[in-house]
Design a protein around this motif. Structure first.
Motif, PDB file in Angstrom:
ATOM      1  N   ARG A 188      -3.941   4.095  16.319  1.00 22.96           N
ATOM      2  CA  ARG A 188      -2.774   4.141  17.113  1.00 22.96           C
ATOM      3  C   ARG A 188      -3.153   4.108  18.451  1.00 22.96           C
ATOM      4  NH1 ARG A 188       1.157   7.801  14.976  1.00 22.96           N
ATOM      5  NH2 ARG A 188       2.014   8.148  17.142  1.00 22.96           N
TER       6      ARG A 188
ATOM      7  N   ILE B 231      -8.119   9.600   7.940  1.00 18.30           N
ATOM      8  CA  ILE B 231      -7.365   9.961   8.936  1.00 18.30           C
ATOM      9  C   ILE B 231      -8.013   9.464  10.234  1.00 18.30           C
ATOM     10  CG2 ILE B 231      -6.759  11.960  10.226  1.00 18.30           C
ATOM     11  CD1 ILE B 231      -5.510  12.262   7.581  1.00 18.30           C
TER      12      ILE B 231
ATOM     13  N   ALA C 259      -6.611   6.292  10.739  1.00 18.71           N
ATOM     14  CA  ALA C 259      -5.073   6.035  11.145  1.00 18.71           C
ATOM     15  C   ALA C 259      -4.995   6.434  12.718  1.00 18.71           C
ATOM     16  CB  ALA C 259      -4.483   6.863  10.329  1.00 18.71           C
ATOM     17  N   SER C 260      -5.969   7.475  13.049  1.00 20.06           N
ATOM     18  CA  SER C 260      -5.666   7.874  14.628  1.00 20.06           C
ATOM     19  C   SER C 260      -6.396   6.772  15.434  1.00 20.06           C
ATOM     20  CB  SER C 260      -6.170   9.233  14.775  1.00 20.06           C
ATOM     21  OG  SER C 260      -7.709   9.313  14.202  1.00 20.06           O
TER      22      SER C 260
ATOM     23  N   ILE D  74      12.420  -8.993   2.006  1.00 17.94           N
ATOM     24  CA  ILE D  74      12.284  -7.945   1.426  1.00 17.94           C
ATOM     25  C   ILE D  74      10.822  -7.423   1.473  1.00 17.94           C
ATOM     26  CG2 ILE D  74      12.202  -6.884  -0.967  1.00 17.94           C
ATOM     27  CD1 ILE D  74      14.837  -7.357  -0.075  1.00 17.94           C
TER      28      ILE D  74
ATOM     29  N   SER E  92       6.843   3.035  -1.799  1.00 19.39           N
ATOM     30  CA  SER E  92       5.734   2.429  -0.928  1.00 19.39           C
ATOM     31  C   SER E  92       5.256   3.405  -0.066  1.00 19.39           C
ATOM     32  CB  SER E  92       6.409   1.193  -0.304  1.00 19.39           C
ATOM     33  OG  SER E  92       5.677   0.791   0.885  1.00 19.39           O
ATOM     34  N   ARG E  93       6.172   3.927   0.771  1.00 21.17           N
ATOM     35  CA  ARG E  93       5.908   5.189   1.808  1.00 21.17           C
ATOM     36  C   ARG E  93       5.291   6.354   1.124  1.00 21.17           C
ATOM     37  NH1 ARG E  93      11.371   6.460   4.850  1.00 21.17           N
ATOM     38  NH2 ARG E  93      12.396   4.523   4.848  1.00 21.17           N
TER      39      ARG E  93
ATOM     40  N   GLN F  14       5.843   4.461   8.890  1.00 23.74           N
ATOM     41  CA  GLN F  14       5.329   5.521   8.627  1.00 23.74           C
ATOM     42  C   GLN F  14       3.919   6.071   9.356  1.00 23.74           C
ATOM     43  OE1 GLN F  14       5.965   7.836   5.512  1.00 23.74           O
ATOM     44  NE2 GLN F  14       7.830   7.468   6.650  1.00 23.74           N
ATOM     45  N   HIS F  15       3.056   5.020   9.872  1.00 25.45           N
ATOM     46  CA  HIS F  15       1.909   4.966  10.503  1.00 25.45           C
ATOM     47  C   HIS F  15       1.957   5.304  11.830  1.00 25.45           C
ATOM     48  CE1 HIS F  15      -1.065   4.973   7.326  1.00 25.45           C
ATOM     49  NE2 HIS F  15      -0.290   4.046   6.569  1.00 25.45           N
TER      50      HIS F  15
ATOM     51  N   GLU G 131     -12.299  18.862  -0.194  1.00 21.13           N
ATOM     52  CA  GLU G 131     -12.345  17.921   0.916  1.00 21.13           C
ATOM     53  C   GLU G 131     -11.270  18.302   1.831  1.00 21.13           C
ATOM     54  OE1 GLU G 131     -12.808  13.692   0.901  1.00 21.13           O
ATOM     55  OE2 GLU G 131     -12.569  13.726   2.927  1.00 21.13           O
TER      56      GLU G 131
ATOM     57  N   TYR H 228      20.366  -1.930  12.501  1.00 24.25           N
ATOM     58  CA  TYR H 228      21.180  -2.721  13.184  1.00 24.25           C
ATOM     59  C   TYR H 228      20.301  -3.359  14.434  1.00 24.25           C
ATOM     60  CZ  TYR H 228      24.715  -0.851  10.409  1.00 24.25           C
ATOM     61  OH  TYR H 228      25.297  -0.382   9.264  1.00 24.25           O
TER      62      TYR H 228
ATOM     63  N   GLU I 208       9.275  -3.863   3.552  1.00 22.63           N
ATOM     64  CA  GLU I 208       8.351  -2.944   3.158  1.00 22.63           C
ATOM     65  C   GLU I 208       7.178  -2.746   4.049  1.00 22.63           C
ATOM     66  OE1 GLU I 208       7.822  -3.249  -1.344  1.00 22.63           O
ATOM     67  OE2 GLU I 208       5.913  -2.514  -1.020  1.00 22.63           O
TER      68      GLU I 208
ATOM     69  N   TYR J  87     -11.254  11.505   2.575  1.00 21.45           N
ATOM     70  CA  TYR J  87     -10.051  11.795   3.277  1.00 21.45           C
ATOM     71  C   TYR J  87     -10.031  11.862   4.828  1.00 21.45           C
ATOM     72  CZ  TYR J  87      -5.647  14.343   4.309  1.00 21.45           C
ATOM     73  OH  TYR J  87      -4.454  14.546   4.563  1.00 21.45           O
TER      74      TYR J  87
ATOM     75  N   SER K  57       8.383  -0.753   7.033  1.00 22.85           N
ATOM     76  CA  SER K  57       8.653   0.596   6.562  1.00 22.85           C
ATOM     77  C   SER K  57       7.110   1.296   6.539  1.00 22.85           C
ATOM     78  CB  SER K  57       9.166   0.838   5.009  1.00 22.85           C
ATOM     79  OG  SER K  57       9.121   1.967   4.486  1.00 22.85           O
ATOM     80  N   ARG K  58       6.183   0.698   6.211  1.00 21.87           N
ATOM     81  CA  ARG K  58       4.950   1.577   5.885  1.00 21.87           C
ATOM     82  C   ARG K  58       4.313   1.637   7.469  1.00 21.87           C
ATOM     83  NH1 ARG K  58       1.430  -1.811   1.716  1.00 21.87           N
ATOM     84  NH2 ARG K  58       3.096  -2.393   0.431  1.00 21.87           N
TER      85      ARG K  58
ATOM     86  N   TYR L 149       1.678  -6.382   5.701  1.00 20.92           N
ATOM     87  CA  TYR L 149       1.516  -5.305   6.434  1.00 20.92           C
ATOM     88  C   TYR L 149       0.204  -5.220   6.963  1.00 20.92           C
ATOM     89  CZ  TYR L 149      -0.057  -0.256   6.742  1.00 20.92           C
ATOM     90  OH  TYR L 149      -0.895   0.636   7.155  1.00 20.92           O
TER      91      TYR L 149
ATOM     92  N   GLN M 239       1.469   5.286   0.770  1.00 21.70           N
ATOM     93  CA  GLN M 239       0.883   5.422   1.966  1.00 21.70           C
ATOM     94  C   GLN M 239       0.295   6.702   2.152  1.00 21.70           C
ATOM     95  OE1 GLN M 239       0.375   2.982   4.820  1.00 21.70           O
ATOM     96  NE2 GLN M 239       0.448   1.734   2.836  1.00 21.70           N
ATOM     97  N   HIS M 240       1.266   7.926   1.744  1.00 26.88           N
ATOM     98  CA  HIS M 240       0.711   9.222   2.277  1.00 26.88           C
ATOM     99  C   HIS M 240      -0.245   9.726   0.960  1.00 26.88           C
ATOM    100  CE1 HIS M 240       2.544  10.157   5.882  1.00 26.88           C
ATOM    101  NE2 HIS M 240       3.772   9.321   5.343  1.00 26.88           N
TER     102      HIS M 240
ATOM    103  N   TYR N 177       1.295  15.357  17.281  1.00 22.31           N
ATOM    104  CA  TYR N 177       0.161  14.602  16.293  1.00 22.31           C
ATOM    105  C   TYR N 177      -0.665  15.444  15.666  1.00 22.31           C
ATOM    106  CZ  TYR N 177      -2.971  10.773  14.916  1.00 22.31           C
ATOM    107  OH  TYR N 177      -3.339   9.840  13.803  1.00 22.31           O
TER     108      TYR N 177
ATOM    109  N   GLU O 245      11.195   1.073  -1.313  1.00 21.77           N
ATOM    110  CA  GLU O 245      10.665   1.382   0.028  1.00 21.77           C
ATOM    111  C   GLU O 245      10.160   2.847  -0.045  1.00 21.77           C
ATOM    112  OE1 GLU O 245      13.273  -0.160   2.982  1.00 21.77           O
ATOM    113  OE2 GLU O 245      12.688   1.526   4.143  1.00 21.77           O
TER     114      GLU O 245
END
Lengths: 221, 221
Positions: A160, A153, A156-157, A51, B58-59, A62-63, B86, A71, A55, A149, A58-59, A19, B62-63, B149, B55
């Motif tokens: 992106r 954020i 994360a932003s 595997i 794990s997500r 999410q981000h 906060e 497929y 994972e 917190y 998948s994370r 990751y 992340q949150h 967003y 999976e």
DNA sequence: CATAGAAATATTGGATCCAATATACAATCT
DNA sequence: AGATTGTATATTGGATCCAATATTTCTATG
């Protein structure tokens, strides 16, 4: 595809390592927008099975860093100009507030650290490093806000749009402006002027966003 | 030959289903803070193997909805009072801005929908449903901001404290106040007064946060 | 009886195998 | 030739098995 293949048999879980490596590769632009990410290819590079790769993917999804389709696989997510604009606008809102909250807590050591990052950003000629130093400068100040917190954020932003921001610095000669603006922000912080630091941070981010979207509009036609 | 074209869109993956179910259970408080989440157990409940469960977990991690530790498993994450404060402060910042951006775009249909949610919130006696209706009311207005967003972040931050917010509504008689405040916000929106709607939303969230933290400080000692 | 150490159990992370299906390409038909 | 059908390949999502380790239970000993 280019990324630092790490040997997995170390502390963190394989999924964490994959990751982090993919995240880094994406935000630094080493993996181009739209590039395919094949699970078994990545698994081979990290000397592991699919595997933990799944994972990790998948994370990342999410981000918002990748998109996946069954497929078909995962591709590095691209952002439309509108999405990029939205994220810059969002960052301006949050980061301006963070710096406002940070200023009252700034101590001498933190300011000294920020000053060093600021100087490094000014001196550094290697464009590859600007993104990293830019992050360090801002985060060194943001930490003082003591808002984990918010910072999560912010991180994360920034993830992106970091790759576009790096392009903006190098391709549109945004560095010169960024250098001036960093100094101004640092000055305001040293003067303990939270409102000025807030307004300057806001403008700094919006400026970069405007410059970037103008560039992208030309580039993308 | 004439056939109804059916949407053959596949059901979501098992991991998605597990993720959504657990997310819902956590934010609605059906899974108590600190409760153990065993992969095996969950897998059996969903009649699947541990792979999609992992999976999903794990997500969720992340949150920030759960924390996991190797060989020990996952537990529903609890928040300290400082963390809750906060997040409320953060929500006030974002959601106030979102409503400001939304007001100019509000059309008659959207306002009518919001009015219905507002009324439903006023009439509803079943405390179990307040959380849901509260969300619907706010989101129906937020959508008009056309900032996907921002909304994603709003959703994530609300997820983190939703369970406490529900408690605040029921246990501290916060509903009465929330009902009044909702009406005031709706009025401001109908009057197209973005600044007033913004300020009211900000206060609405900060009020709830204060009321909740006072309650929690008593409860936790 | 209390306690230290050993065995049994529980539980996670990862590897390998299997099922489903999208895509590319060859074969067939008009 | 162009369209259509069938087949091989690539690729993902999930199941089952295995290894590592934390926790619990049991036993032997002072």
């Amino acid at each position: 595809m280019k990324l630092d293949a790490v040997d997995v048999r170390q502390a963190a879980s394989a999924a964490d390592i994959v990751y982090e490596a993919l995240r880094k590769a994406i935000i630094e632009g080493d993996l181009a927008e739209g590039e395919n990410l094949r699970q078994d290819h990545i698994a081979q590079m990290f000397n592991t099975s699919r595997i933990p790769v799944r994972e990790a993917l998948s994370r990342l999804e999410q981000h918002g860093l990748i998109t996946t389709e069954r497929y078909k696989g995962a591709v590095v997510a691209g952002l439309s100009i509108e999405e990029i604009e939205e994220i810059f606008e969002f960052r301006a809102l949050i980061e301006a507030e963070v710096i406002r909250l940070a200023v009252p807590n700034l101590d001498r050591r933190t300011l000294e650290l920020a000053r060093q990052h600021c100087e490094e950003f000014e001196r550094e000629e290697n464009a590859e490093r600007w993104g990293e130093i830019n992050r360090n400068f801002h985060y060194s100040l943001y930490e003082a806000a003591r808002r984990p917190y918010y910072l999560q954020i912010v991180r994360a932003s920034l993830d992106r749009i970091d790759r576009y921001l790096r392009a903006q610095l190098t391709l549109t000669s945004g560095v010169a402006r960024a250098r001036r603006e960093h100094k101004a922000i640092l000055d305001a912080c040293m003067a303990r002027d939270a409102e000025r630091a807030c307004a300057l941070t806001r403008d700094h981010i919006l400026d970069a966003g405007r410059s970037l979207t103008i560039f992208l509009r030309e580039q993308r036609g």
